[in-house]
Design a protein around this motif. Structure first.
Motif, PDB file in Angstrom:
ATOM      1  N   ASN A 184      23.136  86.943  19.786  1.00  0.00           N
ATOM      2  CA  ASN A 184      22.464  87.250  21.295  1.00  0.00           C
ATOM      3  C   ASN A 184      22.639  85.961  22.001  1.00  0.00           C
ATOM      4  O   ASN A 184      21.583  85.386  22.103  1.00  0.00           O
ATOM      5  N   PRO A 185      23.810  85.591  22.537  1.00  0.00           N
ATOM      6  CA  PRO A 185      23.748  84.314  23.234  1.00  0.00           C
ATOM      7  C   PRO A 185      22.979  84.283  24.540  1.00  0.00           C
ATOM      8  O   PRO A 185      22.662  83.126  24.979  1.00  0.00           O
ATOM      9  N   ALA A 186      22.730  85.412  25.037  1.00  0.00           N
ATOM     10  CA  ALA A 186      21.494  85.314  26.168  1.00  0.00           C
ATOM     11  C   ALA A 186      20.441  84.590  25.794  1.00  0.00           C
ATOM     12  O   ALA A 186      19.488  84.140  26.738  1.00  0.00           O
ATOM     13  N   MET A 187      19.997  84.850  24.579  1.00  0.00           N
ATOM     14  CA  MET A 187      18.595  84.185  24.340  1.00  0.00           C
ATOM     15  C   MET A 187      18.849  82.621  24.173  1.00  0.00           C
ATOM     16  O   MET A 187      17.763  82.130  24.003  1.00  0.00           O
ATOM     17  N   SER A 188      19.927  81.924  24.373  1.00  0.00           N
ATOM     18  CA  SER A 188      19.891  80.645  24.181  1.00  0.00           C
ATOM     19  C   SER A 188      19.584  80.177  25.871  1.00  0.00           C
ATOM     20  O   SER A 188      19.830  78.971  25.787  1.00  0.00           O
ATOM     21  N   PHE A 189      19.186  80.852  26.610  1.00  0.00           N
ATOM     22  CA  PHE A 189      18.922  80.309  28.138  1.00  0.00           C
ATOM     23  C   PHE A 189      17.689  80.806  28.436  1.00  0.00           C
ATOM     24  O   PHE A 189      17.301  81.847  28.114  1.00  0.00           O
ATOM     25  N   ARG A 190      17.077  79.823  29.166  1.00  0.00           N
ATOM     26  CA  ARG A 190      15.859  80.419  30.077  1.00  0.00           C
ATOM     27  C   ARG A 190      16.339  80.757  31.339  1.00  0.00           C
ATOM     28  O   ARG A 190      17.021  79.980  31.991  1.00  0.00           O
ATOM     29  N   ALA A 191      15.490  81.663  31.777  1.00  0.00           N
ATOM     30  CA  ALA A 191      16.088  82.233  33.281  1.00  0.00           C
ATOM     31  C   ALA A 191      14.817  82.560  34.118  1.00  0.00           C
ATOM     32  O   ALA A 191      13.996  82.882  33.887  1.00  0.00           O
ATOM     33  N   ASP A 192      15.160  82.352  35.376  1.00  0.00           N
ATOM     34  CA  ASP A 192      14.108  83.037  36.290  1.00  0.00           C
ATOM     35  C   ASP A 192      14.997  83.306  37.823  1.00  0.00           C
ATOM     36  O   ASP A 192      15.976  82.942  37.904  1.00  0.00           O
ATOM     37  N   THR A 193      14.149  84.037  38.487  1.00  0.00           N
ATOM     38  CA  THR A 193      14.809  84.570  39.634  1.00  0.00           C
ATOM     39  C   THR A 193      13.909  84.233  40.983  1.00  0.00           C
ATOM     40  O   THR A 193      12.849  84.337  40.897  1.00  0.00           O
ATOM     41  N   LEU A 194      14.504  83.800  41.815  1.00  0.00           N
ATOM     42  CA  LEU A 194      13.788  83.109  43.136  1.00  0.00           C
ATOM     43  C   LEU A 194      14.525  83.787  44.200  1.00  0.00           C
ATOM     44  O   LEU A 194      15.598  84.176  44.521  1.00  0.00           O
ATOM     45  N   VAL A 195      13.471  84.098  45.413  1.00  0.00           N
ATOM     46  CA  VAL A 195      13.937  84.626  46.646  1.00  0.00           C
ATOM     47  C   VAL A 195      14.581  83.454  47.708  1.00  0.00           C
ATOM     48  O   VAL A 195      13.842  82.281  47.424  1.00  0.00           O
ATOM     49  N   VAL A 196      15.527  83.608  48.258  1.00  0.00           N
ATOM     50  CA  VAL A 196      16.083  82.483  49.088  1.00  0.00           C
ATOM     51  C   VAL A 196      15.317  82.580  50.472  1.00  0.00           C
ATOM     52  O   VAL A 196      15.147  83.516  51.159  1.00  0.00           O
ATOM     53  N   SER A 197      14.434  81.207  50.544  1.00  0.00           N
ATOM     54  CA  SER A 197      13.709  81.184  51.902  1.00  0.00           C
ATOM     55  C   SER A 197      14.749  80.670  53.150  1.00  0.00           C
ATOM     56  O   SER A 197      14.125  80.943  54.311  1.00  0.00           O
ATOM     57  N   GLY A 198      15.574  79.629  52.707  1.00  0.00           N
ATOM     58  CA  GLY A 198      16.188  79.055  53.701  1.00  0.00           C
ATOM     59  C   GLY A 198      17.488  78.464  53.261  1.00  0.00           C
ATOM     60  O   GLY A 198      17.722  78.090  52.007  1.00  0.00           O
ATOM     61  N   VAL A 199      18.167  77.776  54.198  1.00  0.00           N
ATOM     62  CA  VAL A 199      19.476  77.134  53.942  1.00  0.00           C
ATOM     63  C   VAL A 199      19.405  75.686  54.626  1.00  0.00           C
ATOM     64  O   VAL A 199      19.171  75.710  56.036  1.00  0.00           O
ATOM     65  N   TYR A 200      19.502  74.661  53.818  1.00  0.00           N
ATOM     66  CA  TYR A 200      19.512  73.511  54.576  1.00  0.00           C
ATOM     67  C   TYR A 200      20.843  72.783  54.466  1.00  0.00           C
ATOM     68  O   TYR A 200      21.979  73.029  53.735  1.00  0.00           O
ATOM     69  N   GLN A 201      21.138  71.835  55.558  1.00  0.00           N
ATOM     70  CA  GLN A 201      22.379  71.298  55.811  1.00  0.00           C
ATOM     71  C   GLN A 201      22.062  69.599  56.457  1.00  0.00           C
ATOM     72  O   GLN A 201      21.696  69.408  57.418  1.00  0.00           O
ATOM     73  N   THR A 202      22.853  68.631  55.245  1.00  0.00           N
ATOM     74  CA  THR A 202      22.169  67.228  55.805  1.00  0.00           C
ATOM     75  C   THR A 202      23.503  66.477  56.031  1.00  0.00           C
ATOM     76  O   THR A 202      23.320  65.419  56.834  1.00  0.00           O
ATOM     77  N   ASP A 203      24.712  67.003  56.243  1.00  0.00           N
ATOM     78  CA  ASP A 203      25.949  66.411  56.555  1.00  0.00           C
ATOM     79  C   ASP A 203      26.464  65.449  55.562  1.00  0.00           C
ATOM     80  O   ASP A 203      27.031  64.572  55.952  1.00  0.00           O
ATOM     81  N   GLN A 204      25.950  65.524  54.612  1.00  0.00           N
ATOM     82  CA  GLN A 204      26.205  64.738  53.271  1.00  0.00           C
ATOM     83  C   GLN A 204      26.927  65.677  52.054  1.00  0.00           C
ATOM     84  O   GLN A 204      26.387  66.566  51.771  1.00  0.00           O
ATOM     85  N   ALA A 205      28.231  65.213  51.902  1.00  0.00           N
ATOM     86  CA  ALA A 205      28.922  66.053  50.978  1.00  0.00           C
ATOM     87  C   ALA A 205      28.075  66.454  49.548  1.00  0.00           C
ATOM     88  O   ALA A 205      28.102  67.376  49.310  1.00  0.00           O
ATOM     89  N   GLU A 206      27.595  65.206  49.047  1.00  0.00           N
ATOM     90  CA  GLU A 206      26.985  65.207  47.631  1.00  0.00           C
ATOM     91  C   GLU A 206      26.034  66.085  47.752  1.00  0.00           C
ATOM     92  O   GLU A 206      25.607  67.026  47.044  1.00  0.00           O
ATOM     93  N   THR A 207      25.066  66.133  48.876  1.00  0.00           N
ATOM     94  CA  THR A 207      23.813  66.821  49.110  1.00  0.00           C
ATOM     95  C   THR A 207      23.876  68.140  49.353  1.00  0.00           C
ATOM     96  O   THR A 207      23.303  69.266  48.873  1.00  0.00           O
ATOM     97  N   ASP A 208      24.945  68.494  50.276  1.00  0.00           N
ATOM     98  CA  ASP A 208      25.272  69.705  50.501  1.00  0.00           C
ATOM     99  C   ASP A 208      25.991  70.574  49.613  1.00  0.00           C
ATOM    100  O   ASP A 208      26.177  71.977  50.162  1.00  0.00           O
ATOM    101  N   ALA A 209      26.631  70.240  48.548  1.00  0.00           N
ATOM    102  CA  ALA A 209      27.545  71.073  47.870  1.00  0.00           C
ATOM    103  C   ALA A 209      26.760  71.882  46.970  1.00  0.00           C
ATOM    104  O   ALA A 209      27.235  72.900  47.029  1.00  0.00           O
ATOM    105  N   ASP A 210      25.668  71.594  46.198  1.00  0.00           N
ATOM    106  CA  ASP A 210      25.389  72.227  45.407  1.00  0.00           C
ATOM    107  C   ASP A 210      23.916  72.446  44.977  1.00  0.00           C
ATOM    108  O   ASP A 210      23.272  72.593  43.975  1.00  0.00           O
ATOM    109  N   GLY A 211      23.214  71.667  46.041  1.00  0.00           N
ATOM    110  CA  GLY A 211      21.565  71.802  46.046  1.00  0.00           C
ATOM    111  C   GLY A 211      20.884  73.072  45.840  1.00  0.00           C
ATOM    112  O   GLY A 211      21.066  74.077  46.566  1.00  0.00           O
ATOM    113  N   MET A 212      19.755  73.052  44.987  1.00  0.00           N
ATOM    114  CA  MET A 212      18.891  74.233  45.142  1.00  0.00           C
ATOM    115  C   MET A 212      17.491  73.652  44.968  1.00  0.00           C
ATOM    116  O   MET A 212      16.964  73.195  43.827  1.00  0.00           O
TER     117      MET A 212
END
Length: 414
Positions: A184-212
């Protein structure tokens, strides 16, 4: 002797020559040095402007000071460390941060993300509120919707997630402890679900690429931490010296921690700008050297034209060293005057751009952090350019003095 040589060189510089070509070449030589000096000042000021722009962008999410472990990635017993740090004069806020890589899934879209677990005071430590898009807000939890996340613009676009109660993002992190169940590979992960409250943009490629950005309680639950953190973010009071507080923190914590200011947190970006600046400086310095060789040709023609004057000065008892020094000083004067004019003009242009911004960047200005070409004049850069002009002028003038002495040897021999 030096005063006499300077007076004669000054008179030769501004006196009318018998051959107009000598005057023209002298002006060209001076203009060449001036243009090269002006270009160096302007280019270095532009790099200063981009450095300031990068610093302002880095300061959006970067704290005044970040504390990281010197070894490993975990800081243990965070609560006791926070108590000690909050007692340091000049420290306004100290909050733990948990950062890790994870997998985010929203509907049928998924991507690897960098989760950043923060406390409710994160909005006081960073400028996250300022860069959140208008259709959302920065929030970590809601009494009805539960835990919430603020996504970077890159993550929001990839996951097709929007700030609504219907847009939920599931986060998966591999378990840190326990055995992997291959059945059961799914048991090898811990998971949680969150609601998206907003989206930010700093105009920096590293920060804006995949931040959460998520609540630190969720991050610790996913990573099975108790009171651990991967970093401590420090907000300083207004007017406090960053270097002084950093030194106090370093003395308090000892050698097991690394204390970084905002520049150190973005070390690679600022190093790249600095390297580009000085590589460009070296290239323009080479152009200045080439332009300075026009001074040699100008003075060689002047030595030939002043042949009769040289004979007269030698006849009345002037030494060859003194006569050669006259032409050496004149060459230096041409270089220095050209350099001063170039630096002055470059400074005026940079100050005009710095305060009035008459040159603007191309492209869609609505998508840019600034639409004005960034420039900042630095007095140290001007001194470096003047020192370079003085050194190059001395070298070229020394070559001219050597040529003048050889010419005198021929004259005396005749």
């Amino acid at each position: 002797m030096a005063t006499v040589a300077l007076r004669i060189a000054w008179r030769y510089l501004f006196s009318k020559k018998s051959h107009s070509a000598v005057n023209v070449i002298s002006v060209i030589s001076l203009a060449g040095v001036a243009l090269a000096s002006m270009a160096i000042v302007c280019i270095m000021s532009v790099f200063n402007g981009f450095t300031d722009l990068a610093f302002s962008q880095a300061s959006v999410l970067s704290p005044d000071i970040r504390i990281e472990p010197a070894k490993g990635k975990i800081i243990g017993s965070v609560d006791s460390i926070l108590v000690e740090l909050r007692g340091i004069s000049g420290v306004e806020f100290v909050e733990p941060v948990v950062e890790e890589r994870a997998l985010a899934i929203c509907g049928d879209k998924q991507m690897p993300v960098k989760i950043t677990g923060v406390t409710d005071n994160y909005g006081m430590i960073s400028d996250i509120v300022r860069v959140v898009k208008e259709d959302g807000v920065f929030a970590l939890n809601d009494s009805v919707l539960g835990d919430m996340t603020t996504l970077s613009v890159g993550a929001a676009l990839t996951l097709d997630a929007r700030p609504t109660s219907l847009s939920r993002v599931a986060v998966y992190v591999p378990r840190r402890v326990g055995r992997i169940n291959t059945a059961n590979p799914a048991m090898s992960f811990r998971a949680d679900t969150l609601v998206v409250s907003g989206v930010y943009q700093t105009d920096q490629a590293e920060t804006d690429a995949d931040g959460m950005i998520i609540p630190i309680s969720v991050a610790r639950r996913l990573l099975e931490y108790a009171d651990e953190a991967t970093a401590l973010d420090v907000k300083l009071a207004d007017g406090v010296s960053v270097d002084e507080v950093s030194s106090r923190i370093g003395l308090l914590l000892g050698g097991g921690y690394i204390v970084k200011d905002r520049i150190a947190q973005q070390e690679e970006s600022f190093r790249m700008i600095s390297v580009e600046k000085w590589v460009t400086f070296c290239m323009l310095a080479f152009i200045l050297v080439i332009a300075s060789f026009n001074v040699v040709s100008t003075l060689c023609m002047l030595v030939i034209e002043k042949d009769a004057n040289i004979r007269t000065m030698l006849a009345v008892g002037a030494s060859r060293y003194m006569v050669a020094r006259i032409f050496m000083i004149e060459g230096w004067l041409i270089s220095l005057i050209g350099g001063v004019i170039g630096v002055a003009v470059g400074a005026v242009l940079c100050l005009a751009q710095q305060f009035w911004g008459f040159i603007r960047l191309g492209g869609n200005h609505d998508m840019m952090t600034t639409d004005i070409y960034p420039v900042r004049l630095d007095g140290s850069d001007m001194l470096v350019v003047l020192a370079l002009v003085a050194v190059v002028g001395f070298i070229t003038s020394s070559l001219t003095a050597l040529i003048a002495r050889r010419r005198m040897s021929v004259t005396v021999g005749e």
